[in-house]
Structures are given as C-alpha cells and as structure tokens.
Design an enzyme around this catalytic site. Sequence first.
Site, PDB file in Angstrom:
ATOM      1  N   GLU B  66       1.932  -5.834   5.184  1.00  0.00           N
ATOM      2  CA  GLU B  66       1.897  -4.603   4.391  1.00  0.00           C
ATOM      3  C   GLU B  66       2.588  -3.444   5.068  1.00  0.00           C
ATOM      4  O   GLU B  66       3.265  -2.636   4.423  1.00  0.00           O
ATOM      5  CB  GLU B  66       0.431  -4.241   4.074  1.00  0.00           C
ATOM      6  CG  GLU B  66      -0.312  -5.298   3.253  1.00  0.00           C
ATOM      7  CD  GLU B  66      -0.823  -6.474   4.087  1.00  0.00           C
ATOM      8  OE1 GLU B  66      -0.759  -6.388   5.337  1.00  0.00           O
ATOM      9  OE2 GLU B  66      -1.287  -7.471   3.510  1.00  0.00           O
ATOM     10  N   PHE B  91      -5.570  -2.229   2.027  1.00  0.00           N
ATOM     11  CA  PHE B  91      -4.492  -2.381   3.007  1.00  0.00           C
ATOM     12  C   PHE B  91      -3.446  -1.277   2.832  1.00  0.00           C
ATOM     13  O   PHE B  91      -2.894  -0.780   3.812  1.00  0.00           O
ATOM     14  CB  PHE B  91      -3.826  -3.760   2.869  1.00  0.00           C
ATOM     15  CG  PHE B  91      -4.775  -4.915   3.027  1.00  0.00           C
ATOM     16  CD1 PHE B  91      -5.994  -4.762   3.680  1.00  0.00           C
ATOM     17  CD2 PHE B  91      -4.461  -6.166   2.531  1.00  0.00           C
ATOM     18  CE1 PHE B  91      -6.871  -5.817   3.829  1.00  0.00           C
ATOM     19  CE2 PHE B  91      -5.341  -7.245   2.679  1.00  0.00           C
ATOM     20  CZ  PHE B  91      -6.551  -7.070   3.321  1.00  0.00           C
TER      21      PHE B  91
END
Lengths: 126, 324
Positions: B66, B91
């Site tokens: 991410e 995230f």
Amino acid sequence: MILGDGECDEGSVWEAAAAAAHYRLNNLIAIIDQNQLQYDGPTAQVLDLSDMTAKWRAFGWEVMSVDGHDVEAVAAACDKCGDRPLAIIAQTIKGKGVSFMENVPAWHHGMVTQKIYDQAMAELEA
Amino acid sequence: MIAFNSMNVRIWSMLGSCGAFGQAALDLPEVNDRVVVLTSDLCVFSGLERFRAKFPDRLYNVGIAEQNMVGVAAGFAKEGFVPFATTYAAFASMRCADQVKVNMGYMGLPIKLVGLTAGFAVGALGATHMSLEDVAVMRAIPNVTLLSPADCTATVKAVQVAATCPGPVYLRLSGPMPNPIVYKGDCPFEIGRANTLRDGTDVSVIATGSMVYQALKAAELLEGAGVSTEVIDMHTIQPLDEDVVNRACGRKLIVTVEEHSVVGGLGSAVAERIACCVRHPRLLMVGHEGRYPLAGSYGDLIRQDGLDAESIYKKVIQHLKEKT
C-alpha cells in the site's frame, strides 16, 4: 513466524528481513507459506517476486525449501537453524484436501457456511 | 454517463460501496481522460474487474504494497495523471500515513485515495482490518479533502466529484453489503456543503457515511416520541460545513453519529467548531469508544457499539432527560 507469499509484497517484510540478518538473529525462523495465490489471483501475475529462495538468501538468511504439507519435513527444517535467521519456503496448496477449495483464489477470502464446513470436513476425514 | 435511475441505485446498493466504486470507475475515463486506477491486490474486491477488462492500460495492481501504491500514485500525479488508489481504509490511512502526509498533504498532489470498508464492514477479519481511526488521521493532514458518502448512490457521485476536483482526496467508503439506500436518485454532492435530509427544531443529528441511514431511522423514532429532529448528511468531513454546524447551535442538542472512533472523527470536528461559538448546546458524540472489538459480523459490531437506530434513539432520549 509465519508469512504468506502474497504478504511478502509488503516492504515492511523486507525491512524486517534485512534487520534480522544484520543482527544475526539465529533463533528466528520464518516459514513462508508459498501457495502461489493471493486475493487477486496467482502471485506471479499480481506481483511477481520470482525466486523467493534467492531473495531471502540475498537478504542474508539461510533458506530451505520443503513440502509444506509434510509436517515432519517442516519440523526437521526448523532444526537446521545455524548462525543466521532461517527462512523455510513451505510449498503448499491453498485449500489442500478439499476438492472445491484447492487452488481456488476465491477461497483466499471465502466465508465458510455450516454446509460448506460439513462438506469440507467430510472430505478431509474420508 | 452513468444514469442515476432506480435500477442502478438498487444494483449499486446490492454491490455495496466497493462494488459501487468499481461501477463508478467504469465511467471515469469519460469524466476525466487523465484518470488511472491503482490497487494493492484488491482489484476484484474494489469491483474493478470490468474496469481492468475495458481499460487494461489504466489499471495498475501493485500487489500487497500500500505504501508503494501511494508512491506510484504520486508519480502518476506528478506526470499529470489523476490517480485513484484503492485499499482497505485501515491501510490507506494508517500504513500509508507518511506517504499520504508527504505526497498528498505536503506536495498537494491530486491523488484520490479510496479507503474501502471503513468502520466495521470487514469486521469479520478482526481489528487489523477495522478502520476506526482513518478520519482522525486524514483530518490532521492539511490539503486533504475528506469525503464520506452516505450510501452507494452518493459513492458513485463522490467518485465523479473526486475525479474533477483539483486537489488530493480521501474517499471513505463504509457500510454493509447490501448497503442501505439513502438517496433513491441523483443527489447533490458539493464538496464542503452538507445535505440536510430532514428538518427539525429540537435536535440536530449530524451523521456521516453509513450512519446517515441509521440517523434517519433514529430521527423517525424520535419524531414519534415528540422530538423534532433534523438530520444532516455531512458527506464532507474536511472541509467541514461550518454554516450547518453554526445553525445546529440553535437546537437543544447536537448529536454526531459516525462509524469511527469518537476521538478525532466527525464528532471531534463538530466539537472543535462549536467550541468557538459563544452559545451552543451540549454535544452527544455517538461512535466507537474504547478498546478494539473482537472480530464479528457487521450487524453485531454496530449493535455492540450502539450505532444502530434504536440505540441512537435511546441515547438521545436519555441525554435530553439528563439536561432537563
């Protein structure tokens, strides 16, 4: 410590891998569950990490590759820890032993109903 | 262009907010030719399979990485593209907080970061995937417009708005699947301008995301108990619609409702605003409090936190009694 092979996409994994080798953590074993599937499909298609053994070795780890479904082989590999951290690449099949789950990416995130659970257990216990 | 007709509204609702995002994405190249979409192993989950098939050269799956995704998005933005990037809200906001700060906050790059399943939508996966802090994180970062649509109709609208807005956007998607319908057709979605969905003079309920639907139901119960209740859909948390909050200061009680921690979320944003007003009523902040809950179904987690309409109604009644 257990890692998924898809999880190895994360940068934090490799920061930890470098630190573990730098500090010669010879009491650390990482078992990498290499089933070659992640949420969106085959790991080689989503983000190809290519040769896992070479990667972990390049990060300064001892590396062994075993059949992840052979529990004795995994246990034996755990005894091989030397003066460096050890990565055990465990070759596995996602959903092993359940015909309708084996190697099906959707089961990465699937919800098991009572009916599916009963079917799966019947196959595993057969 | 996507039609906001009743059939589409029902389809989006059935798909949930992630699927609705994927449907809206199909239209994005038409809305803005510079749009590309990035995801971190959540192509299917983000409803982007059709987008990938239709626009293979506009879809980039970076794997479960991410932070790198936000970095890649920054690169696209620097080259003049308008990147949408999807991952779980937990995230997007927490793992990538530094990349968000530097690239979106500091550099002001027009990244459209899509936080999927905010709140408890994937509560079955446990606390790691619950997102109860993302609003707090994003509110603290300057420059970032924070959109939190009330349902799937508003989600489609918000995606279009994000695609044409010049700066960085955090798009917070919440709610269960199927997602309850608040807007049965095309709805207003002007950044920083809340939608008043119901008028009332006693209590002002300011809700965001999935909680707008619960707030509307709670308002019906309150109306039945003789409490005239206003319901505001605060679809933009940053910048906050201060006019609406100022107006709410004329009521007997202000209630904020969010599927998020009461620390740093919508409630905090409203509290910060009304603290500057000379006269304001008490503020009841409804949201998650305390420790992380254990893994559970969406419905159970919502009820456990008192975020269902019935619980909201009871809390408001109790608060009104305490005051008098």
